[in-house]
Design a protein around this motif. Structure first.
Motif, PDB file in Angstrom:
ATOM      1  N   ALA A 116       0.634  -1.626  -0.231  1.00  0.00           N
ATOM      2  CA  ALA A 116      -0.136  -0.229  -0.002  1.00  0.00           C
ATOM      3  C   ALA A 116       0.915   0.964   0.081  1.00  0.00           C
ATOM      4  CB  ALA A 116      -0.826  -0.206   1.211  1.00  0.00           C
ATOM      5  N   SER A 117       2.276   1.253   0.614  1.00  0.00           N
ATOM      6  CA  SER A 117       3.282   2.184   1.219  1.00  0.00           C
ATOM      7  C   SER A 117       3.517   2.505  -0.940  1.00  0.00           C
ATOM      8  CB  SER A 117       3.500   1.768   1.931  1.00  0.00           C
ATOM      9  OG  SER A 117       4.312   3.494   1.780  1.00  0.00           O
ATOM     10  N   GLN A 118       3.768   1.091  -1.078  1.00  0.00           N
ATOM     11  CA  GLN A 118       4.420   1.346  -2.263  1.00  0.00           C
ATOM     12  C   GLN A 118       2.998   2.422  -3.295  1.00  0.00           C
ATOM     13  OE1 GLN A 118       6.723  -1.346  -3.838  1.00  0.00           O
ATOM     14  NE2 GLN A 118       8.254  -1.170  -2.220  1.00  0.00           N
ATOM     15  N   GLU A 119       2.344   1.483  -3.279  1.00  0.00           N
ATOM     16  CA  GLU A 119       0.844   2.006  -4.200  1.00  0.00           C
ATOM     17  C   GLU A 119       0.470   3.480  -4.388  1.00  0.00           C
ATOM     18  OE1 GLU A 119      -1.088  -2.149  -4.275  1.00  0.00           O
ATOM     19  OE2 GLU A 119      -2.365  -0.149  -2.915  1.00  0.00           O
ATOM     20  N   VAL A 120       1.196   4.309  -2.834  1.00  0.00           N
ATOM     21  CA  VAL A 120       0.452   5.779  -2.540  1.00  0.00           C
ATOM     22  C   VAL A 120       1.504   6.563  -3.490  1.00  0.00           C
ATOM     23  CG1 VAL A 120       0.399   7.270  -0.376  1.00  0.00           C
ATOM     24  CG2 VAL A 120      -0.572   5.482  -0.334  1.00  0.00           C
ATOM     25  N   GLN A 121       3.067   6.495  -2.943  1.00  0.00           N
ATOM     26  CA  GLN A 121       4.146   6.237  -3.593  1.00  0.00           C
ATOM     27  C   GLN A 121       3.714   6.533  -4.800  1.00  0.00           C
ATOM     28  OE1 GLN A 121       7.374   5.814  -1.311  1.00  0.00           O
ATOM     29  NE2 GLN A 121       8.544   6.549  -2.722  1.00  0.00           N
ATOM     30  N   LYS A 122       3.737   5.805  -5.870  1.00  0.00           N
ATOM     31  CA  LYS A 122       2.978   5.666  -7.584  1.00  0.00           C
ATOM     32  C   LYS A 122       1.975   6.931  -7.950  1.00  0.00           C
ATOM     33  CE  LYS A 122       1.682   2.910 -10.821  1.00  0.00           C
ATOM     34  NZ  LYS A 122       1.391   1.969 -11.538  1.00  0.00           N
ATOM     35  N   SER A 123       0.433   6.933  -6.209  1.00  0.00           N
ATOM     36  CA  SER A 123      -0.202   7.991  -6.700  1.00  0.00           C
ATOM     37  C   SER A 123       0.115   9.299  -6.671  1.00  0.00           C
ATOM     38  CB  SER A 123      -0.943   7.705  -6.170  1.00  0.00           C
ATOM     39  OG  SER A 123      -2.248   6.604  -6.689  1.00  0.00           O
ATOM     40  N   LEU A 124       0.778   9.259  -5.695  1.00  0.00           N
ATOM     41  CA  LEU A 124       1.937  11.314  -5.100  1.00  0.00           C
ATOM     42  C   LEU A 124       2.458  11.152  -6.497  1.00  0.00           C
ATOM     43  CD1 LEU A 124       2.516  11.336  -1.366  1.00  0.00           C
ATOM     44  CD2 LEU A 124       0.249  11.784  -2.528  1.00  0.00           C
ATOM     45  N   PHE A 125       3.663  10.373  -7.218  1.00  0.00           N
ATOM     46  CA  PHE A 125       4.438  10.852  -8.598  1.00  0.00           C
ATOM     47  C   PHE A 125       3.944  10.768  -9.280  1.00  0.00           C
ATOM     48  CE2 PHE A 125       6.948   9.105 -11.495  1.00  0.00           C
ATOM     49  CZ  PHE A 125       8.816  10.184 -11.614  1.00  0.00           C
ATOM     50  N   THR A 141      -0.961   4.613   9.612  1.00  0.00           N
ATOM     51  CA  THR A 141      -0.172   6.101   9.258  1.00  0.00           C
ATOM     52  C   THR A 141       1.224   5.685   8.980  1.00  0.00           C
ATOM     53  OG1 THR A 141      -1.470   6.733  11.648  1.00  0.00           O
ATOM     54  CG2 THR A 141       0.453   7.813  11.479  1.00  0.00           C
ATOM     55  N   GLU A 142       1.788   4.281  10.095  1.00  0.00           N
ATOM     56  CA  GLU A 142       3.394   3.992   9.413  1.00  0.00           C
ATOM     57  C   GLU A 142       3.292   3.988   8.187  1.00  0.00           C
ATOM     58  OE1 GLU A 142       1.163   2.886  11.219  1.00  0.00           O
ATOM     59  OE2 GLU A 142       2.130   2.914  13.632  1.00  0.00           O
ATOM     60  N   LEU A 143       2.528   3.640   7.383  1.00  0.00           N
ATOM     61  CA  LEU A 143       2.576   2.676   4.989  1.00  0.00           C
ATOM     62  C   LEU A 143       2.474   4.744   4.923  1.00  0.00           C
ATOM     63  CD1 LEU A 143      -0.293   3.213   3.762  1.00  0.00           C
ATOM     64  CD2 LEU A 143      -0.650   1.889   5.019  1.00  0.00           C
ATOM     65  N   LEU A 144       2.313   5.271   5.625  1.00  0.00           N
ATOM     66  CA  LEU A 144       2.363   7.148   5.196  1.00  0.00           C
ATOM     67  C   LEU A 144       3.984   7.646   5.629  1.00  0.00           C
ATOM     68  CD1 LEU A 144      -0.717   8.484   6.525  1.00  0.00           C
ATOM     69  CD2 LEU A 144      -0.164   7.716   3.725  1.00  0.00           C
ATOM     70  N   PHE A 145       4.669   6.930   6.704  1.00  0.00           N
ATOM     71  CA  PHE A 145       5.861   7.430   6.608  1.00  0.00           C
ATOM     72  C   PHE A 145       6.636   8.091   5.192  1.00  0.00           C
ATOM     73  CE2 PHE A 145       5.469   6.543  10.795  1.00  0.00           C
ATOM     74  CZ  PHE A 145       3.999   7.283  11.597  1.00  0.00           C
ATOM     75  N   PRO A 146       6.881   6.151   4.963  1.00  0.00           N
ATOM     76  CA  PRO A 146       7.542   6.623   3.488  1.00  0.00           C
ATOM     77  C   PRO A 146       7.131   7.422   1.923  1.00  0.00           C
ATOM     78  CG  PRO A 146       7.762   4.412   3.928  1.00  0.00           C
ATOM     79  CD  PRO A 146       6.538   5.324   4.848  1.00  0.00           C
ATOM     80  N   VAL A 160      -1.186  17.301   6.626  1.00  0.00           N
ATOM     81  CA  VAL A 160      -1.471  15.767   6.905  1.00  0.00           C
ATOM     82  C   VAL A 160      -3.091  16.407   7.723  1.00  0.00           C
ATOM     83  CG1 VAL A 160      -2.168  13.496   8.163  1.00  0.00           C
ATOM     84  CG2 VAL A 160       0.018  14.498   7.212  1.00  0.00           C
ATOM     85  N   ALA A 161      -4.409  15.987   7.619  1.00  0.00           N
ATOM     86  CA  ALA A 161      -5.629  16.950   7.870  1.00  0.00           C
ATOM     87  C   ALA A 161      -6.637  15.786   8.894  1.00  0.00           C
ATOM     88  CB  ALA A 161      -6.090  17.568   6.718  1.00  0.00           C
TER      89      ALA A 161
END
Lengths: 442, 218
Positions: A116-125, A141-146, A160-161
């Motif tokens: 999930a963390s990598q998927e979020v990062q990809k979306s942000l990119f 929360t932890e998976l959002l750190f990277p 972060v809201a």
């Protein structure tokens, strides 16, 4: 001038209420560094919170400008915005030098969190909106750190809201520990003033009214929570606070169908980080509980439940549908144990009471839905009185059940829904929890 | 509609009385309403605690301000809920909150024979606040009132009570002929100096009888 720029970049602020001397602000306006806009637009919309309903935009005869003015009731607690008050923002190109950031975290992500963390990062990119649909206790929360660290390193400003102050207070120390070199501001009602330019802002969604075109990455935690899901103004505030086309990451254990349809990229985690299943709620009848409390009596089954928790020294939370019922119940339950406390949304000592429960200084807390999410208390036992009431929809019930069994040391925990007749939302909540425990619904 | 104070949804309370007698609409919920405490019988001058006359007022009656107020009362205690209300009304400037006490004030003053005179605001203060908070309470209750006084700029905060009493000429008469009976109205009665000074100024111009009413007694 540097401190004014750091403060006002991406912010909209009442001209007369900045923490800087009036002369400095006037000078910056003269130099064209700061731009001014009217508090209420010609279309009768609040320029800060974007409210425009006639119930909230009130006309009055203003003695300051000697004419008809309008003021906004919606965001009045942040200092009243009216037609003749001015909002200011920093409008010249940024001279703020990029900060360096470090990442201090020695925890591990589970394979599901990692994905999930990598998927979020990809979306942000790719600048796509993203939904993290993960059960309570999945380690959202932890998976959002990277991904947050990656954005900060690119020189991006991240927000972060969260809909509630409680959640902001819970998140802040964790993020501050993980990003020790980053200037982080935590913003909520009456939060202490912090200096410098914050690359990472942790704020209640209300505080976003004071931002405009500010963030490269928006993370909306507990995206379904009251009041965010019901309040269009807050939704608009999220859009206003981000920079144009900046991606939004929604994080929720109970996303609405609408959110699931609207967001293109979704990561799902239906397992808790410690691998144990979610506690499944048990339905228990509590006939005529409302009449009993009104008459000054506690229903026997509830006494038995509370007595058992006191006896076993297990901390407990009892959720009630209304403040009135909490007020009726608290003196009665304090007869079982004098240290039992009650909290609700207007309670100024809420933080302290939850802290005392966590530290086992008090046996239990009676609460409104205000504590349904964002709090973690090891070994907490949970009861809902009046689970059949409309205020407890399926999402709220799932969140409440999600308070139990969060820590690896105590992965179980009792969740009892006391009711006056089982309703659909209760069934829906239980079915969803069972389906999460069975794995992905896909 | 939603309660003006707690924002909770309020059930519509339409009844025959409200339809036919044109009563003022309740803008707050019953829970918020019950958080305010009415003052029952107290001092016959200020309505504060005490039988017949309170200790504050008996002190006033030994000064140059003796006898300027004939009678009076206050309606509510300055409890935490009232503090919060006044903060939102006066300092956050949430003007619609003038309507919160409109039904109570109307009930209290509708059959009043004396001319109602609100304690005025100083011009600079008024510009700062953007609205005259005492007048608006009366407006919301649809009560007529007349000005006979103006107010000079004084900084009451920080002065001792003796200094306050010494600061004569806080109020000046605006030249309009005064009636025989006056009801002086203010939002908050704290030390009584404002009411005493205003009453004295009016009596100096020939008012025979002065009653005071304060929404809140601190």
């Amino acid at each position: 001038m540097k401190d004014i720029e750091e403060f006002l970049t991406g912010r909209v602020w009442l001209r007369n209420f900045t923490p800087f001397p009036k002369e400095q602000i006037d000078q910056a306006i003269l130099n064209g560094k700061i731009s001014i806009s009217r508090g209420i637009t010609d279309e009768l919309q609040c320029a800060r919170c974007l409210e425009k309903s006639p119930q909230k935009i009130i006309s009055f005869f203003c003695s300051a400008c000697v004419g008809i003015c309008y003021y906004c009731r919606h965001c009045i607690r942040m200092g009243r915005v009216s037609s003749c008050t001015e909002l200011i923002t920093w409008s010249s190109p940024s001279t703020i030098t990029p900060q360096s950031h470090s990442f201090h975290w020695n925890g591990n992500l589970t394979p599901l969190q990692e994905r999930a963390s990598q998927e979020v990062q990809k979306s942000l990119f790719q600048q796509n909106d993203h939904l993290v649909y993960a059960v309570c206790g999945a380690g959202k929360t932890e998976l959002l750190f990277p991904p947050i660290f990656a954005a900060l390193q690119k020189g991006q400003r991240v927000c972060v809201a969260a809909p509630r102050t409680d959640v902001v207070l819970e998140l802040s120390p964790r993020l501050r520990a993980v990003f020790p070199d980053t200037i982080i501001h935590s913003l909520y009602g009456n939060s202490p003033e912090e200096s410098g330019f914050a690359s990472l802002v942790i704020a209640t969604t209300h505080q976003l009214y004071r931002f405009q075109n500010a963030f490269d990455v928006m993370i909306v935690d507990e995206a379904d929570a009251f009041p965010y899901s019901y309040d269009l103004a807050l939704k608009n505030a999220v859009i206003k606070a981000r920079k144009k086309d900046a991606p939004i990451v929604y994080v929720s254990a109970t996303p609405s169908d609408q959110l699931q349809k609207q967001v293109p990229e979704i990561s799902q985690i239906f397992n808790r980080f410690h691998g144990h299943p979610l506690p499944v709620p048990e339905f228990r009848s509590l006939w005529g509980y409302d009449k009993a409390f009104a008459k000054g009596k506690i229903p026997k089954k509830l006494i038995a439940w509370v007595d058992e928790k006191i006896e076993k020294e297990e901390p407990f939370l009892v959720f009630f549908p209304t403040i009135e019922m909490i007020e009726q119940a608290i003196p009665l339950l304090q007869e079982r144990h004098p240290e039992i406390a009650a909290v609700h949304s207007k309670d100024p000592d809420r933080k302290e009471k939850v802290m005392k429960l966590r530290q086992r200084q008090i046996p239990g807390v009676l609460t409104s839905t205000i504590l349904e999410r964002g709090i973690t208390i090891p070994n907490v036992q949970v009861a809902v009185v009046g689970a059949d009431q409309p205020v407890f929809n399926a999402a709220a019930l799932i969140q409440i059940a999600g308070r139990a069994g969060r820590s690896a040391d105590y992965p179980d925990g009792e969740v009892v829904f006391f009711h006056n007749g089982i309703v659909r939302q209760m069934d829906k909540a239980k079915q969803l929890i069972i389906s999460y425990n069975g794995g992905s619904r896909r | 509609m939603n309660c003006y104070l707690c924002e909770r949804d309020m059930p519509l309370q339409a009844n025959w009385r409200s339809l036919f007698l044109n009563d003022l609409e309740e803008v707050i919920c019953s829970r918020c309403r019950s958080s305010f405490e009415r003052l029952e019988k107290g001092c016959r001058i200020c309505g504060g605690l005490g039988t017949d006359i309170c200790s504050d007022c008996s002190k006033w009656e030994t000064t140059a301000y003796a006898g300027v107020i004939d009678s009076g009362k206050s309606l509510f205690r300055y409890n935490p809920a009232m503090k919060e209300y006044l903060h939102q009304y006066k300092f956050l400037k949430d003007i619609v909150l003038a309507e919160v006490f409109a039904p109570v004030l109307r009930e209290e003053l509708r059959s009043q024979k004396a001319v109602i005179v609100p304690i005025p605001m100083n011009e600079n203060k008024l510009k700062e606040r953007t609205f005259p908070q005492v007048d608006r309470l009366l407006d919301a209750a649809s009560l007529p009132y007349v000005y006979y006084l103006g107010k000079n700029e004084v900084r009451l905060g920080g002065k001792s009570k003796a200094d306050r009493i010494a600061s004569e000429d806080v109020f000046w008469w605006n030249g309009k002929p005064v009636p025989e009976k006056v009801l002086l109205f203010d939002d908050l009665y704290t030390t009584g100096s404002t009411m005493r000074m205003a009453a004295k100024a009016l009596k100096a111009e020939g008012v025979k009888e002065i009653t005071i009413l304060a929404l809140i007694r601190a």
